[in-house]
Design a protein around this motif. Structure first.
Motif, PDB file in Angstrom:
ATOM      1  N   GLY A 147      39.961  35.429  29.350  1.00  0.00           N
ATOM      2  CA  GLY A 147      39.404  34.129  29.001  1.00  0.00           C
ATOM      3  C   GLY A 147      38.708  33.522  30.205  1.00  0.00           C
ATOM      4  N   LYS A 148      37.945  32.499  29.936  1.00  0.00           N
ATOM      5  CA  LYS A 148      37.198  31.863  31.019  1.00  0.00           C
ATOM      6  C   LYS A 148      38.023  30.824  31.756  1.00  0.00           C
ATOM      7  N   GLY A 149      39.093  30.359  31.144  1.00  0.00           N
ATOM      8  CA  GLY A 149      39.954  29.390  31.809  1.00  0.00           C
ATOM      9  C   GLY A 149      39.475  27.969  31.671  1.00  0.00           C
ATOM     10  N   LEU A 150      38.702  27.685  30.637  1.00  0.00           N
ATOM     11  CA  LEU A 150      38.193  26.322  30.447  1.00  0.00           C
ATOM     12  C   LEU A 150      39.305  25.347  30.081  1.00  0.00           C
ATOM     13  N   GLN A 151      40.430  25.858  29.568  1.00  0.00           N
ATOM     14  CA  GLN A 151      41.553  25.014  29.166  1.00  0.00           C
ATOM     15  C   GLN A 151      42.596  24.861  30.271  1.00  0.00           C
ATOM     16  N   SER A 152      42.387  25.500  31.412  1.00  0.00           N
ATOM     17  CA  SER A 152      43.391  25.494  32.483  1.00  0.00           C
ATOM     18  C   SER A 152      43.582  24.114  33.077  1.00  0.00           C
ATOM     19  N   ASP A 153      44.841  23.785  33.352  1.00  0.00           N
ATOM     20  CA  ASP A 153      45.151  22.536  34.049  1.00  0.00           C
ATOM     21  C   ASP A 153      44.811  22.717  35.525  1.00  0.00           C
ATOM     22  N   GLY A 154      44.271  21.702  36.130  1.00  0.00           N
ATOM     23  CA  GLY A 154      43.992  21.765  37.558  1.00  0.00           C
ATOM     24  C   GLY A 154      42.662  22.388  37.888  1.00  0.00           C
ATOM     25  N   GLY A 155      41.909  22.815  36.890  1.00  0.00           N
ATOM     26  CA  GLY A 155      40.567  23.303  37.140  1.00  0.00           C
ATOM     27  C   GLY A 155      40.427  24.799  37.276  1.00  0.00           C
ATOM     28  N   ALA A 156      41.160  25.449  38.168  1.00  0.00           N
ATOM     29  CA  ALA A 156      40.992  26.886  38.402  1.00  0.00           C
ATOM     30  C   ALA A 156      41.553  27.679  37.224  1.00  0.00           C
ATOM     31  N   PRO A 157      40.797  28.647  36.708  1.00  0.00           N
ATOM     32  CA  PRO A 157      41.296  29.467  35.598  1.00  0.00           C
ATOM     33  C   PRO A 157      42.444  30.373  36.066  1.00  0.00           C
ATOM     34  N   VAL A 158      43.625  30.092  35.591  1.00  0.00           N
ATOM     35  CA  VAL A 158      44.836  30.763  36.077  1.00  0.00           C
ATOM     36  C   VAL A 158      44.813  32.255  35.785  1.00  0.00           C
ATOM     37  N   LEU A 159      44.607  32.649  34.529  1.00  0.00           N
ATOM     38  CA  LEU A 159      44.683  34.070  34.174  1.00  0.00           C
ATOM     39  C   LEU A 159      43.556  34.875  34.819  1.00  0.00           C
ATOM     40  N   LYS A 160      42.383  34.296  34.892  1.00  0.00           N
ATOM     41  CA  LYS A 160      41.255  34.991  35.512  1.00  0.00           C
ATOM     42  C   LYS A 160      41.548  35.297  36.979  1.00  0.00           C
ATOM     43  N   ASN A 161      42.072  34.312  37.702  1.00  0.00           N
ATOM     44  CA  ASN A 161      42.416  34.516  39.109  1.00  0.00           C
ATOM     45  C   ASN A 161      43.577  35.489  39.267  1.00  0.00           C
ATOM     46  N   LEU A 162      44.542  35.412  38.369  1.00  0.00           N
ATOM     47  CA  LEU A 162      45.674  36.338  38.413  1.00  0.00           C
ATOM     48  C   LEU A 162      45.196  37.777  38.239  1.00  0.00           C
ATOM     49  N   VAL A 163      44.346  38.007  37.241  1.00  0.00           N
ATOM     50  CA  VAL A 163      43.829  39.353  36.985  1.00  0.00           C
ATOM     51  C   VAL A 163      43.042  39.851  38.195  1.00  0.00           C
ATOM     52  N   ASP A 164      42.171  39.002  38.743  1.00  0.00           N
ATOM     53  CA  ASP A 164      41.366  39.384  39.908  1.00  0.00           C
ATOM     54  C   ASP A 164      42.247  39.809  41.077  1.00  0.00           C
ATOM     55  N   ARG A 165      43.219  38.983  41.424  1.00  0.00           N
ATOM     56  CA  ARG A 165      44.072  39.275  42.581  1.00  0.00           C
ATOM     57  C   ARG A 165      44.960  40.500  42.323  1.00  0.00           C
ATOM     58  N   HIS A 166      45.478  40.594  41.110  1.00  0.00           N
ATOM     59  CA  HIS A 166      46.383  41.712  40.795  1.00  0.00           C
ATOM     60  C   HIS A 166      45.633  43.048  40.842  1.00  0.00           C
ATOM     61  N   LEU A 167      44.449  43.099  40.264  1.00  0.00           N
ATOM     62  CA  LEU A 167      43.692  44.359  40.233  1.00  0.00           C
ATOM     63  C   LEU A 167      43.300  44.811  41.634  1.00  0.00           C
ATOM     64  N   ARG A 168      43.022  43.875  42.529  1.00  0.00           N
ATOM     65  CA  ARG A 168      42.643  44.226  43.907  1.00  0.00           C
ATOM     66  C   ARG A 168      43.788  44.914  44.662  1.00  0.00           C
ATOM     67  N   LEU A 169      45.023  44.629  44.257  1.00  0.00           N
ATOM     68  CA  LEU A 169      46.181  45.183  44.961  1.00  0.00           C
ATOM     69  C   LEU A 169      46.602  46.558  44.452  1.00  0.00           C
ATOM     70  N   ARG A 170      46.059  46.989  43.342  1.00  0.00           N
ATOM     71  CA  ARG A 170      46.506  48.244  42.731  1.00  0.00           C
ATOM     72  C   ARG A 170      45.729  49.438  43.277  1.00  0.00           C
ATOM     73  N   ASN A 171      46.466  50.482  43.627  1.00  0.00           N
ATOM     74  CA  ASN A 171      45.838  51.700  44.142  1.00  0.00           C
ATOM     75  C   ASN A 171      45.106  52.492  43.067  1.00  0.00           C
ATOM     76  N   ASP A 172      45.502  52.328  41.803  1.00  0.00           N
ATOM     77  CA  ASP A 172      44.872  53.098  40.733  1.00  0.00           C
ATOM     78  C   ASP A 172      43.596  52.450  40.202  1.00  0.00           C
ATOM     79  N   VAL A 173      43.213  51.298  40.731  1.00  0.00           N
ATOM     80  CA  VAL A 173      41.982  50.629  40.315  1.00  0.00           C
ATOM     81  C   VAL A 173      40.875  50.999  41.305  1.00  0.00           C
ATOM     82  N   LEU A 174      39.846  51.687  40.785  1.00  0.00           N
ATOM     83  CA  LEU A 174      38.715  52.072  41.626  1.00  0.00           C
ATOM     84  C   LEU A 174      37.707  50.945  41.741  1.00  0.00           C
ATOM     85  N   ALA A 175      37.496  50.235  40.631  1.00  0.00           N
ATOM     86  CA  ALA A 175      36.529  49.143  40.613  1.00  0.00           C
ATOM     87  C   ALA A 175      36.763  48.298  39.372  1.00  0.00           C
ATOM     88  N   PHE A 176      36.270  47.061  39.436  1.00  0.00           N
ATOM     89  CA  PHE A 176      36.239  46.234  38.232  1.00  0.00           C
ATOM     90  C   PHE A 176      35.093  45.250  38.356  1.00  0.00           C
TER      91      PHE A 176
END
Length: 178
Positions: free
Chosen positions: A130-159
């Motif tokens: 989702g885009k996070g337009l409904q997020s409290d506090g402005g920053a899209p929570v799930l979008k940022n979570l996915v971004d940070r989590h994928l960067r830490l995984r060794n099995d992710v080549l790119a996204f």
């Protein structure tokens, strides 16, 4: 031959146990107070740790806004493969929709999804955050979570955020190592 007392259950009980000595008041164990209801302390601790981990991940860099594109490429991935991913030219083999999930639920779902994708030897998957337009506090929570989590995984080549027809900045295409 039956006794006349065979019909009285209380008399049968007294004859079965024999002579008893009454306890004096204050002797022997006293009944304890009722035990407190059990709490899911481990689940509460896990929830706090997950929230702490999420907060740490968000502090790792400036948070993404709703319209920002997610983008990441490992150095060893050829640029041409990354360009194909950005254009949505890989066949998506599985998809995870995180709409409505809390940050803790989303992280668990994401971990499980990527494990299963690895087990099935998927090369490309889509994660809808989702885009996070409904997020409290402005920053899209799930979008940022996915971004940070994928960067830490060794099995992710790119996204990269999906092309408009495949979800745009509300979804991400992930290229996985096999």
């Amino acid at each position: 031959m039956s006794h006349p007392n065979d019909e009285d259950p209380a008399e049968l009980f007294r004859s079965a146990i024999g002579q008893v000595t009454p306890l004096r008041k204050g002797s022997g164990p006293t009944p304890s107070a009722p035990k407190p209801r059990p709490r899911a302390r481990m689940a509460e601790r896990d929830e706090q740790e997950a929230l702490g981990e999420f907060a740490r991940l968000l502090r790792a860099g400036p948070p993404l806004d709703a319209g920002d594109a997610l983008s990441y490429r490992r150095d060893n991935l050829p640029p041409r493969m990354f360009q194909r991913l950005k254009k949505g030219q890989y066949s998506v083999q599985d998809e995870l929709d995180l709409h409505g999930a809390t940050a803790t639920q989303a992280e668990q779902l994401l971990r499980q999804f990527l494990l299963e994708a690895h087990d099935h030897e998927h090369g490309c998957v889509r994660i809808i955050h989702g885009k996070g337009l409904q997020s409290d506090g402005g920053a899209p929570v799930l979008k940022n979570l996915v971004d940070r989590h994928l960067r830490l995984r060794n099995d992710v080549l790119a996204f990269h955020s999906a092309p408009t027809a495949q979800g745009g900045t509300g979804a991400v295409l992930v290229l996985l190592a096999r």
